[in-house]
Design a protein around this motif. Structure first.
Motif, mmCIF file in Angstrom:
data_model
loop_
_atom_site.group_PDB
_atom_site.id
_atom_site.type_symbol
_atom_site.label_atom_id
_atom_site.label_comp_id
_atom_site.label_asym_id
_atom_site.label_seq_id
_atom_site.Cartn_x
_atom_site.Cartn_y
_atom_site.Cartn_z
ATOM 1 N N GLY A 245 0.818 -1.214 0.000
ATOM 2 C CA GLY A 245 0.000 0.000 0.000
ATOM 3 C C GLY A 245 0.848 1.259 0.000
ATOM 4 N N LEU A 246 1.888 1.283 0.830
ATOM 5 C CA LEU A 246 2.757 2.456 0.880
ATOM 6 C C LEU A 246 3.527 2.627 -0.423
ATOM 7 C CD1 LEU A 246 4.267 2.310 4.489
ATOM 8 C CD2 LEU A 246 2.183 3.412 3.699
ATOM 9 N N CYS A 247 4.071 1.517 -0.923
ATOM 10 C CA CYS A 247 4.818 1.556 -2.176
ATOM 11 C C CYS A 247 3.919 1.995 -3.331
ATOM 12 C CB CYS A 247 5.422 0.180 -2.457
ATOM 13 S SG CYS A 247 6.318 0.065 -4.016
ATOM 14 N N GLU B 164 8.859 6.623 7.645
ATOM 15 C CA GLU B 164 7.430 6.372 7.428
ATOM 16 C C GLU B 164 7.156 4.875 7.368
ATOM 17 O OE1 GLU B 164 6.194 8.437 3.937
ATOM 18 O OE2 GLU B 164 6.637 10.413 4.757
ATOM 19 N N GLY B 165 7.992 4.159 6.636
ATOM 20 C CA GLY B 165 7.829 2.708 6.566
ATOM 21 C C GLY B 165 7.998 2.055 7.924
ATOM 22 N N MET B 166 8.972 2.514 8.690
ATOM 23 C CA MET B 166 9.183 1.971 10.041
ATOM 24 C C MET B 166 7.964 2.221 10.917
ATOM 25 S SD MET B 166 13.149 3.106 10.687
ATOM 26 C CE MET B 166 13.136 2.575 12.411
ATOM 27 N N ALA C 60 11.259 -1.480 2.628
ATOM 28 C CA ALA C 60 12.346 -1.814 3.550
ATOM 29 C C ALA C 60 12.057 -1.264 4.942
ATOM 30 C CB ALA C 60 13.670 -1.260 3.022
ATOM 31 N N GLY C 61 11.509 -0.053 4.994
ATOM 32 C CA GLY C 61 11.189 0.549 6.284
ATOM 33 C C GLY C 61 10.126 -0.208 7.041
#
Length: 248
Positions: free
Chosen positions: A10-12, A123-125, A184-185
């Motif tokens: 979703g983020l990607c 953000e990913g983290m 990756a995050g």
């Protein structure tokens, strides 16, 4: 694991979508850029407070309040250190170089990508760490908030690449690299949060501090630098309310 992959996708996907739209809006005025970025800042602010810091406080159950304080401070200090040692542009919607001496010999494309990367990895983290909790509703609210802000943010950060004369192919590759950083995050955040349930409040507060730093140090100053701060302020409030109401 399915939830982690779905959130990462979703983020990607939202970043790639915003980047694709951005190719058609390279002439967007500063007024609209600052308004859109203000909305993104409000979304990020709500996601960090309501989706990370509040759950961290609830999980700490009062007795471990020091974890919240330590986590936020460590997150802020970590990104402050990265801000000092990593060459990048501070102006995300323009091509003015940041005044670090080690910027001089680096390509503007790389500087812009590094600036955005300093947002995307945290953000990913932030999205990934919350999936260590039994109730993942707050984690999904963070994913929702970041995904919402990814689309307009990606639109307006593609513009400086095109304005600087970067080819559409190179800009597209940069957008792909940036979106992969969020994947990756997500996994990095999940892995750090999975170390121990005892330190989960600390990790939630840490990534909350990362996001607060990004909003305060990069996004809000950027939206107030072209004379359209009132529009940006109202947009920030709207962005905050978007996530606050969605979390009800």
């Amino acid at each position: 694991m399915r939830e982690i992959w779905l959130s990462a996708a979703g983020l990607c996907g939202s970043t790639l979508l915003g980047s694709a739209i951005g190719f058609f809006f390279k002439g967007m005025s500063h007024k609209w850029q600052d308004t859109v970025m203000g909305y993104c800042a409000g979304v990020m602010l709500a996601a960090s407070v309501l989706g990370l810091l509040v759950p961290a406080m609830e999980f700490a159950d009062g007795g471990r309040w020091w974890m919240i304080l330590a986590g936020v401070c460590c997150g802020v200090l970590f990104l402050n250190l990265m801000d000092v040692v990593t060459p990048h542009l501070h102006s995300l919607t323009g091509v003015d170089p940041e005044e670090h001496g080690h910027n001089r010999n680096l390509d503007k494309t790389l500087l812009i990508v590094l600036a955005i990367a300093m947002h995307k990895l945290p953000e990913g983290m932030a999205a990934g760490v919350g999936f260590n909790m039994e109730d993942t509703a707050d984690a999904w609210s963070v994913v929702l908030g970041i995904s919402i802000q990814n689309i307009p943010e990606a639109m307006i950060v593609i513009a400086p690449l095109l304005v600087a004369g970067v080819s559409r192919l190179r800009a597209g590759i940069a957008a792909l690299v940036i979106s992969l950083l969020e994947i990756a995050g997500v996994w990095l955040g999940y892995a750090l949060g999975a170390i121990s349930q005892m330190v989960l409040p600390l990790m939630l507060a840490f990534v909350g501090g990362l996001m607060l730093y990004v909003v305060s140090d990069e996004m809000i100053p950027e939206t107030h630098s072209h004379g359209y701060h009132k529009y940006a302020t109202y947009a920030l409030m709207l962005g905050f309310l978007t996530i606050a109401l969605a979390s009800c």
